[in-house]
Design a protein around this motif. Sequence first.
Motif, short mmCIF file in Angstrom:
data_model
loop_
_atom_site.label_atom_id
_atom_site.label_comp_id
_atom_site.label_asym_id
_atom_site.label_seq_id
_atom_site.Cartn_x
_atom_site.Cartn_y
_atom_site.Cartn_z
N ASN A 230 -18.37 0.60 -45.35
CA ASN A 230 -18.37 -0.25 -44.17
C ASN A 230 -18.86 0.50 -42.93
OD1 ASN A 230 -17.16 -2.60 -45.47
ND2 ASN A 230 -15.30 -1.33 -45.61
N ALA A 231 -19.69 1.51 -43.15
CA ALA A 231 -20.18 2.32 -42.03
C ALA A 231 -20.83 1.44 -40.97
CB ALA A 231 -21.18 3.35 -42.53
N PRO A 232 -20.45 1.59 -39.71
CA PRO A 232 -21.03 0.75 -38.65
C PRO A 232 -22.51 1.04 -38.45
CG PRO A 232 -19.67 2.49 -37.71
CD PRO A 232 -19.47 2.56 -39.18
N LEU A 233 -23.19 0.08 -37.90
CA LEU A 233 -24.61 0.20 -37.59
C LEU A 233 -24.75 0.38 -36.08
CD1 LEU A 233 -24.49 -1.29 -40.40
CD2 LEU A 233 -26.69 -2.29 -39.79
N ASP A 234 -24.99 1.62 -35.65
CA ASP A 234 -25.11 1.91 -34.22
C ASP A 234 -26.54 1.69 -33.71
OD1 ASP A 234 -22.40 2.79 -33.78
OD2 ASP A 234 -22.93 4.62 -34.88
N LEU A 251 -24.00 -5.18 -36.35
CA LEU A 251 -24.13 -4.13 -35.34
C LEU A 251 -22.77 -3.73 -34.79
CD1 LEU A 251 -27.23 -5.37 -33.29
CD2 LEU A 251 -27.15 -3.41 -34.84
N ALA A 252 -22.58 -2.43 -34.62
CA ALA A 252 -21.36 -1.93 -34.00
C ALA A 252 -21.36 -2.29 -32.52
CB ALA A 252 -21.28 -0.41 -34.17
N CYS A 253 -20.20 -2.33 -31.93
CA CYS A 253 -20.12 -2.53 -30.48
C CYS A 253 -20.94 -1.45 -29.78
CB CYS A 253 -18.67 -2.49 -30.02
SG CYS A 253 -17.68 -3.90 -30.56
N GLY A 254 -21.75 -1.87 -28.82
CA GLY A 254 -22.64 -0.92 -28.15
C GLY A 254 -23.88 -0.59 -28.96
N GLY A 255 -24.09 -1.30 -30.07
CA GLY A 255 -25.22 -1.02 -30.95
C GLY A 255 -26.53 -1.58 -30.43
N THR A 256 -27.63 -1.05 -30.99
CA THR A 256 -28.98 -1.44 -30.59
C THR A 256 -29.79 -1.82 -31.81
OG1 THR A 256 -28.96 0.02 -28.66
CG2 THR A 256 -31.11 -0.71 -29.46
N PHE A 257 -30.48 -2.96 -31.71
CA PHE A 257 -31.42 -3.39 -32.74
C PHE A 257 -32.81 -3.40 -32.12
CE2 PHE A 257 -34.06 -6.40 -34.95
CZ PHE A 257 -33.70 -6.30 -36.29
N MET A 258 -33.74 -2.66 -32.74
CA MET A 258 -35.12 -2.62 -32.24
C MET A 258 -36.05 -3.20 -33.29
SD MET A 258 -37.56 0.55 -31.08
CE MET A 258 -37.11 0.47 -29.34
N SER A 259 -36.91 -4.13 -32.87
CA SER A 259 -37.93 -4.70 -33.75
C SER A 259 -39.29 -4.20 -33.30
CB SER A 259 -37.89 -6.22 -33.70
OG SER A 259 -38.90 -6.78 -34.51
N ILE A 260 -40.08 -3.71 -34.27
CA ILE A 260 -41.41 -3.20 -33.90
C ILE A 260 -42.53 -3.89 -34.67
CG2 ILE A 260 -40.46 -0.95 -33.30
CD1 ILE A 260 -41.76 0.07 -35.95
#
Length: 356
Positions: A230-234, A251-260
């Motif tokens: 269950n490792a968070p996604l930072d 996504l974990a709280c404070g997490g970032t998702f980047m699409s390129i």
Amino acid sequence: MRALKYHGAWDISLEEVPELHANGPDDVVVDVKFCGICGTDLGIVAGSYPIAVPGVTIGHEATGIVAECGPDVTNVKVGDRVVINPTPYCGRCRMCRTQRINHCVNKMGTESGVSYDGAFADRFLTTSEFVHVIPDHVSLQAAALTEPLSCVLSGVRKLQPPTMAANTYIFGAGPLGLLYAWALSLKGLAPAVIETSAERLAFAQSRLPDGARAYASLVEARSGHFHDPNAPLDVVVDTTSGLLEEIYPLLACGGTFMSIGLKEKRFTIDGMHLADRSLSVIGSIDSLHGSFLEAFHLITSGRIPAERLVSHVIPLSDFPRGFAELGCDIANKSAKPARSASCKILFDIASAGSSS
């Protein structure tokens, strides 16, 4: 001279065109030696990125030898080995003046391989500001990855990990995925790269920086890399451009998702979570101010071993095979994810023989 011309979706051909010469005082003409296939090229050919101007020569990740110079050129000379920055910018518009040259409002007609004749050709015409001499110890093949690395560094500048221990995931083990792994490792992160193609996964394993590793699924990455199912996604970098809706709830709280990626797809996300969980959803494309020279430094200094990411060198005359290796089957008008052990494919512009 020959040039690979775009006329419409699935309609490209290698044609004879007038030879280019240095007619302006600051012109530089380069005999192109190597030019990489970019995801943008795949989208242009397949019609999923219908921005290119019909009749344009495609291709933009190039190196070569200076063939001609205008009288005012002082930074390069005939015979120099150079890398080409294919993204001119006006320097005057608001985007340029606020360090956002990737969104220059005057780039129509100057964007190599899109609205200006690119580098899948025997020669390329540019100006002295956009060529850089390659040191003798660096190969033309390695330097050809300067532009894609420049785009990666633009994205890395925008990522602000909440901690140096951030669990970082990269989806896709193509050239940009592996370059992101190397660039993020220089920031102290140790990404898990996720790739569903067994062939690409095998290629990637031996070409990642220390501390990074490639996995066949998110499940494997969480357990194998971060030792927690269950490792968070930072921090998440999605090179496929299709995973936001699937990954956003993880996504974990404070997490970032980047699409390129540059594939068109619509998503629905829960807007309340964006604020309540302090999430960031961002995109990145092209080079920012200074990122090309930064990428050039990282390659020429050896900090990022770009040539290790080259999987194929194919003669330009065999261009359908080059595209097919990346899942873009021109003859059958079919675009699928790459399944072969491919990463960065370079066209050998001068070669007439077969290559691997």
